[in-house]
Scaffold this motif. Structure first.
Motif, PDB file in Angstrom:
ATOM      1  N   LEU A 117       4.086 -14.651 -11.718  1.00 23.36           N
ATOM      2  CA  LEU A 117       3.061 -13.962 -10.930  1.00 23.36           C
ATOM      3  C   LEU A 117       3.135 -14.334  -9.447  1.00 23.36           C
ATOM      4  CD1 LEU A 117       0.059 -14.302 -13.398  1.00 23.36           C
ATOM      5  CD2 LEU A 117       1.287 -12.198 -12.815  1.00 23.36           C
ATOM      6  N   GLN A 118       3.620 -15.501  -9.163  1.00 21.09           N
ATOM      7  CA  GLN A 118       3.762 -15.924  -7.769  1.00 21.09           C
ATOM      8  C   GLN A 118       5.028 -15.368  -7.113  1.00 21.09           C
ATOM      9  OE1 GLN A 118       3.565 -20.190  -8.327  1.00 21.09           O
ATOM     10  NE2 GLN A 118       1.369 -20.255  -7.843  1.00 21.09           N
ATOM     11  N   GLY A 119       5.906 -14.781  -7.907  1.00 19.87           N
ATOM     12  CA  GLY A 119       7.148 -14.232  -7.382  1.00 19.87           C
ATOM     13  C   GLY A 119       6.934 -12.923  -6.664  1.00 19.87           C
ATOM     14  N   PRO A 120       8.014 -12.315  -6.193  1.00 21.44           N
ATOM     15  CA  PRO A 120       7.901 -11.065  -5.440  1.00 21.44           C
ATOM     16  C   PRO A 120       7.280  -9.951  -6.272  1.00 21.44           C
ATOM     17  CG  PRO A 120      10.108 -12.011  -5.231  1.00 21.44           C
ATOM     18  CD  PRO A 120       9.410 -12.779  -6.304  1.00 21.44           C
ATOM     19  N   VAL A 121       6.440  -9.157  -5.649  1.00 20.92           N
ATOM     20  CA  VAL A 121       5.902  -7.968  -6.299  1.00 20.92           C
ATOM     21  C   VAL A 121       7.026  -6.953  -6.452  1.00 20.92           C
ATOM     22  CG1 VAL A 121       4.226  -6.089  -6.125  1.00 20.92           C
ATOM     23  CG2 VAL A 121       3.623  -8.384  -5.319  1.00 20.92           C
ATOM     24  N   GLU A 122       7.133  -6.351  -7.634  1.00 19.08           N
ATOM     25  CA  GLU A 122       8.202  -5.394  -7.918  1.00 19.08           C
ATOM     26  C   GLU A 122       7.593  -4.013  -8.166  1.00 19.08           C
ATOM     27  OE1 GLU A 122      11.512  -6.915 -10.470  1.00 19.08           O
ATOM     28  OE2 GLU A 122      10.084  -8.529 -10.861  1.00 19.08           O
TER      29      GLU A 122
ATOM     30  N   ILE B  73       2.145  14.641  -5.856  1.00 18.80           N
ATOM     31  CA  ILE B  73       0.892  13.914  -5.704  1.00 18.80           C
ATOM     32  C   ILE B  73       0.982  12.858  -4.609  1.00 18.80           C
ATOM     33  CG2 ILE B  73       1.408  12.116  -7.419  1.00 18.80           C
ATOM     34  CD1 ILE B  73      -1.962  13.961  -6.962  1.00 18.80           C
ATOM     35  N   HIS B  74       2.162  12.330  -4.344  1.00 19.81           N
ATOM     36  CA  HIS B  74       2.296  11.271  -3.343  1.00 19.81           C
ATOM     37  C   HIS B  74       1.873  11.726  -1.948  1.00 19.81           C
ATOM     38  CE1 HIS B  74       6.075  13.532  -3.252  1.00 19.81           C
ATOM     39  NE2 HIS B  74       6.172  13.176  -1.996  1.00 19.81           N
ATOM     40  N   SER B  75       1.913  13.030  -1.681  1.00 22.75           N
ATOM     41  CA  SER B  75       1.527  13.527  -0.356  1.00 22.75           C
ATOM     42  C   SER B  75       0.164  14.214  -0.367  1.00 22.75           C
ATOM     43  CB  SER B  75       2.583  14.513   0.158  1.00 22.75           C
ATOM     44  OG  SER B  75       2.737  15.612  -0.735  1.00 22.75           O
ATOM     45  N   ALA B  76      -0.558  14.154  -1.494  1.00 20.00           N
ATOM     46  CA  ALA B  76      -1.844  14.842  -1.605  1.00 20.00           C
ATOM     47  C   ALA B  76      -2.956  14.007  -0.961  1.00 20.00           C
ATOM     48  CB  ALA B  76      -2.180  15.103  -3.064  1.00 20.00           C
TER      49      ALA B  76
ATOM     50  N   GLU C 169      -1.075   8.908  -2.545  1.00 16.09           N
ATOM     51  CA  GLU C 169      -0.244   7.749  -2.210  1.00 16.09           C
ATOM     52  C   GLU C 169      -0.905   6.461  -2.678  1.00 16.09           C
ATOM     53  OE1 GLU C 169       2.268   6.512   1.671  1.00 16.09           O
ATOM     54  OE2 GLU C 169       0.096   6.625   1.996  1.00 16.09           O
ATOM     55  N   GLN C 170      -2.218   6.351  -2.469  1.00 14.97           N
ATOM     56  CA  GLN C 170      -2.932   5.168  -2.939  1.00 14.97           C
ATOM     57  C   GLN C 170      -2.903   5.074  -4.457  1.00 14.97           C
ATOM     58  OE1 GLN C 170      -6.553   6.288  -0.767  1.00 14.97           O
ATOM     59  NE2 GLN C 170      -6.513   4.290   0.245  1.00 14.97           N
ATOM     60  N   LEU C 171      -3.055   6.191  -5.129  1.00 10.49           N
ATOM     61  CA  LEU C 171      -3.007   6.199  -6.588  1.00 10.49           C
ATOM     62  C   LEU C 171      -1.668   5.691  -7.095  1.00 10.49           C
ATOM     63  CD1 LEU C 171      -4.016   7.017  -9.440  1.00 10.49           C
ATOM     64  CD2 LEU C 171      -3.077   9.300  -8.975  1.00 10.49           C
ATOM     65  N   LEU C 172      -0.563   6.224  -6.570  1.00 12.23           N
ATOM     66  CA  LEU C 172       0.754   5.809  -7.045  1.00 12.23           C
ATOM     67  C   LEU C 172       1.001   4.330  -6.790  1.00 12.23           C
ATOM     68  CD1 LEU C 172       3.144   8.771  -6.133  1.00 12.23           C
ATOM     69  CD2 LEU C 172       1.926   8.337  -8.273  1.00 12.23           C
ATOM     70  N   ALA C 173       0.561   3.825  -5.648  1.00 11.61           N
ATOM     71  CA  ALA C 173       0.763   2.408  -5.334  1.00 11.61           C
ATOM     72  C   ALA C 173       0.035   1.526  -6.336  1.00 11.61           C
ATOM     73  CB  ALA C 173       0.282   2.113  -3.914  1.00 11.61           C
TER      74      ALA C 173
ATOM     75  N   ALA D 116       0.828  -1.210   0.000  1.00 13.46           N
ATOM     76  CA  ALA D 116       0.000   0.000   0.000  1.00 13.46           C
ATOM     77  C   ALA D 116       0.856   1.251   0.000  1.00 13.46           C
ATOM     78  CB  ALA D 116      -0.927  -0.002   1.203  1.00 13.46           C
ATOM     79  N   GLN D 117       2.098   1.121   0.450  1.00 14.04           N
ATOM     80  CA  GLN D 117       3.038   2.245   0.469  1.00 14.04           C
ATOM     81  C   GLN D 117       4.264   1.858  -0.347  1.00 14.04           C
ATOM     82  OE1 GLN D 117       3.491   2.731   4.794  1.00 14.04           O
ATOM     83  NE2 GLN D 117       2.345   4.647   4.636  1.00 14.04           N
ATOM     84  N   LEU D 118       4.727   2.781  -1.169  1.00  9.85           N
ATOM     85  CA  LEU D 118       5.850   2.506  -2.048  1.00  9.85           C
ATOM     86  C   LEU D 118       7.162   2.967  -1.430  1.00  9.85           C
ATOM     87  CD1 LEU D 118       4.430   3.687  -5.502  1.00  9.85           C
ATOM     88  CD2 LEU D 118       4.444   1.363  -4.553  1.00  9.85           C
ATOM     89  N   PRO D 119       8.256   2.233  -1.699  1.00 11.28           N
ATOM     90  CA  PRO D 119       9.572   2.753  -1.339  1.00 11.28           C
ATOM     91  C   PRO D 119       9.899   3.983  -2.175  1.00 11.28           C
ATOM     92  CG  PRO D 119       9.781   0.761  -2.659  1.00 11.28           C
ATOM     93  CD  PRO D 119       8.321   0.915  -2.350  1.00 11.28           C
ATOM     94  N   ALA D 120      10.871   4.748  -1.720  1.00 11.68           N
ATOM     95  CA  ALA D 120      11.184   6.033  -2.364  1.00 11.68           C
ATOM     96  C   ALA D 120      11.517   5.871  -3.846  1.00 11.68           C
ATOM     97  CB  ALA D 120      12.337   6.704  -1.631  1.00 11.68           C
ATOM     98  N   ALA D 121      12.266   4.821  -4.199  1.00  8.55           N
ATOM     99  CA  ALA D 121      12.649   4.620  -5.599  1.00  8.55           C
ATOM    100  C   ALA D 121      11.422   4.401  -6.474  1.00  8.55           C
ATOM    101  CB  ALA D 121      13.608   3.439  -5.724  1.00  8.55           C
ATOM    102  N   ALA D 122      10.436   3.676  -5.960  1.00 13.41           N
ATOM    103  CA  ALA D 122       9.221   3.421  -6.722  1.00 13.41           C
ATOM    104  C   ALA D 122       8.373   4.682  -6.837  1.00 13.41           C
ATOM    105  CB  ALA D 122       8.419   2.297  -6.076  1.00 13.41           C
ATOM    106  N   VAL D 123       8.308   5.479  -5.774  1.00 11.61           N
ATOM    107  CA  VAL D 123       7.587   6.757  -5.842  1.00 11.61           C
ATOM    108  C   VAL D 123       8.176   7.619  -6.949  1.00 11.61           C
ATOM    109  CG1 VAL D 123       7.123   8.935  -4.627  1.00 11.61           C
ATOM    110  CG2 VAL D 123       6.826   6.757  -3.434  1.00 11.61           C
ATOM    111  N   ASP D 124       9.495   7.651  -7.033  1.00 16.51           N
ATOM    112  CA  ASP D 124      10.160   8.452  -8.058  1.00 16.51           C
ATOM    113  C   ASP D 124       9.863   7.911  -9.449  1.00 16.51           C
ATOM    114  OD1 ASP D 124      12.190  10.504  -8.884  1.00 16.51           O
ATOM    115  OD2 ASP D 124      13.230   8.714  -9.581  1.00 16.51           O
TER     116      ASP D 124
END
Length: 476
Positions: A264-269, A455-458, A127-131, A23-31
């Motif tokens: 699909l069963q592997g780690p979410v990236e 947008i991540h903080s909106a 934040e939900q949108l970006l995730a 539900a929350q992205l790491p900084a690299a993914a947010v970027d």
């Protein structure tokens, strides 16, 4: 065992992947996702006056309602599925949005206008949108990597729509069972033919207008499927692996299906958006390397009247897509025949020293002497050394011989925006301003960019979509 598990391993793996997505992205993914969002807005807002976009807004005016989502560029509010369709059309107007190619090629950012519409209508946070955009990219890239749809006559929105359904389910907060039902509806209720890529021209000499709608139609359908499942509507029992189900249309072997399930069963990236290819110039990705080389040569040559001969050596797939499969690539007469003609694209770079949306205005395409120059001096050759595919950026080199016999050669390189030469934050912002300022002006463009970058903080996306209104009468 969950009640939805019905002997369809692909369905199970997709629904479980949505449940596992963060539900929350790491900084690299947010970027990474944030750059995709800004690039999408740049391309879409810059194309609001495209004929297909204007007609899409005319359709939206027939479907106005309260409490839905904004039609970009206007005061209009429509249902979220109509807004998803209409706002996605300008994104595909100039073949300028991002691209990812595995076994199949597609445009992952097609999902973004629709997910913004859903987030706006349901008052979800930035934040939900970006995730959820990150989840769509993650799923879509796996599907594009593992499924070859083009060989069987199907178009990429079939895959992008599945990723969009996953993202919509996540954004709506559906349970794992509801997500499975949304996917079970989506997988069997829409299949998009690849006929839009046939190259056939209409009576105006253009490619089909539906190509501009095809992607956002799939995203609209994804939102529809997710909201059907939200209220309890159920889908097919075995939507992916049944006898006549989704995967049967692509003739996948049992081993290929198993490989898809394992992926699909592997780690979410959540940072897979960083693997997409952005386009620096408003034509398909297969021409980007040739454009880079042609513009570099033009800087050295200077006056185009001194050019005697041009030889473009290019990737075989670029040659096939932008020359061999076209009806008459040496005589384009419209925007869409010109921006799918490699001779015209390279010739325009050399004549003008630049390439933009205006390069394909029909008046310019048909200007006296332009096509005569291109037909006289430009030669295109597929080259084995350059044929390294999407992974290297559809390589092309350009050699120019001038009237005095001097040779100017620009070797092949991946174009800017390719993952091997990724856009910087400054590159994305520059593309945004280049496309949006002519439509919105400097001040509004700066405001929209600021809102998109933060947008991540909106608390919601309504501030961003409200900033997209162009005038008071909604006639953007």
């Amino acid at each position: 065992m969950s009640a939805y598990r019905r002997g369809d391993a692909v369905l199970e793996a997709l629904a479980a992947r949505v449940a596992r997505a963060p539900a929350q992205l790491p900084a690299a993914a947010v970027d990474a996702v944030g750059r995709c969002l800004v690039d999408t807005l740049a391309v879409s807002l810059g194309a609001l006056q495209h004929p297909a976009a204007r007609l899409a807004r005319a359709y939206a005016r027939l479907n106005q309602m309260g409490g839905g989502a904004r039609v970009w560029g206007t005061q209009l509010v429509a249902s979220m599925d109509v807004a998803a369709l209409v706002n996605g059309v300008p994104l595909r107007a100039y073949d300028y949005n991002d691209l990812y190619i595995g076994k199949s090629g597609g445009h992952p950012s097609d999902v973004i206008p629709g997910l913004i519409a859903l987030a706006e209508a349901r008052r979800k946070t930035g934040e939900q949108l970006l995730a959820c955009i990150a989840l769509a990219y993650d799923v879509n890239m796996i599907l594009l990597d593992e499924i070859d749809i083009e060989a069987h006559g199907w178009d990429y929105p079939n895959l992008i729509g599945i990723g969009a359904t996953c993202a919509a389910a996540k954004l709506l907060g559906l349970s794992e069972k509801q997500t499975a039902e949304a996917l079970a509806i989506a997988a069997v209720s829409q299949l998009a033919s690849d006929e839009v890529e046939s190259g056939d021209l209409n009576e105006r000499g253009d490619l089909t207008m539906w190509k501009r709608f095809n992607g956002s139609h799939a995203i609209r359908h994804a939102l529809y499927c997710a909201t059907l499942a939200e209220v309890g509507i159920e889908g097919a029992v075995r939507p992916f692996q049944g006898k006549t189900a989704f995967l049967s249309k692509f003739a996948m072997s049992p081993a290929a299906v198993q490989a898809l399930v394992q992926k699909l069963q592997g780690p979410v990236e959540p940072d897979r958006a960083a693997m997409t290819t952005f386009k620096r110039w408003p034509v398909g990705s297969r021409a980007q390397s040739a454009i880079r080389a042609a513009l570099a040569v033009r800087q050295r040559v200077g006056d185009p009247s001194t050019i005697r001969q041009v030889v473009v050596r290019c990737d075989q797939d670029a040659y096939n897509h932008l020359l061999a499969r076209r009806a008459d690539p040496w005589n384009p007469s419209s925007r869409e025949t010109a921006d799918h003609s490699l001779p015209y694209i390279v010739g325009s770079c050399l004549l003008d020293g630049s390439l933009g949306v205006e390069s394909f205005d029909p008046e310019r395409v048909r200007a006296d002497g332009r096509l005569a120059f291109i037909r006289k001096v430009v030669t295109i050759e597929p080259d084995a050394e350059h044929t390294q595919g999407a992974a290297r950026g559809f390589l092309a080199s350009v050699e120019v011989v001038t009237m005095d016999g001097a040779r100017h050669v620009e070797p092949a390189q991946a174009p800017p925006g390719h993952p091997s030469r990724p856009f910087t934050a400054a590159d994305v912002a520059a593309k945004f301003r280049e496309n949006v300022e002519p439509v919105y002006g400097d001040a509004s463009t700066a405001r929209i960019l600021e809102l998109a970058l933060n947008i991540h903080s909106a608390p919601d996306v309504c501030g961003l979509t409200a900033a997209l209104v162009l005038d008071g009468d909604g006639q953007a």
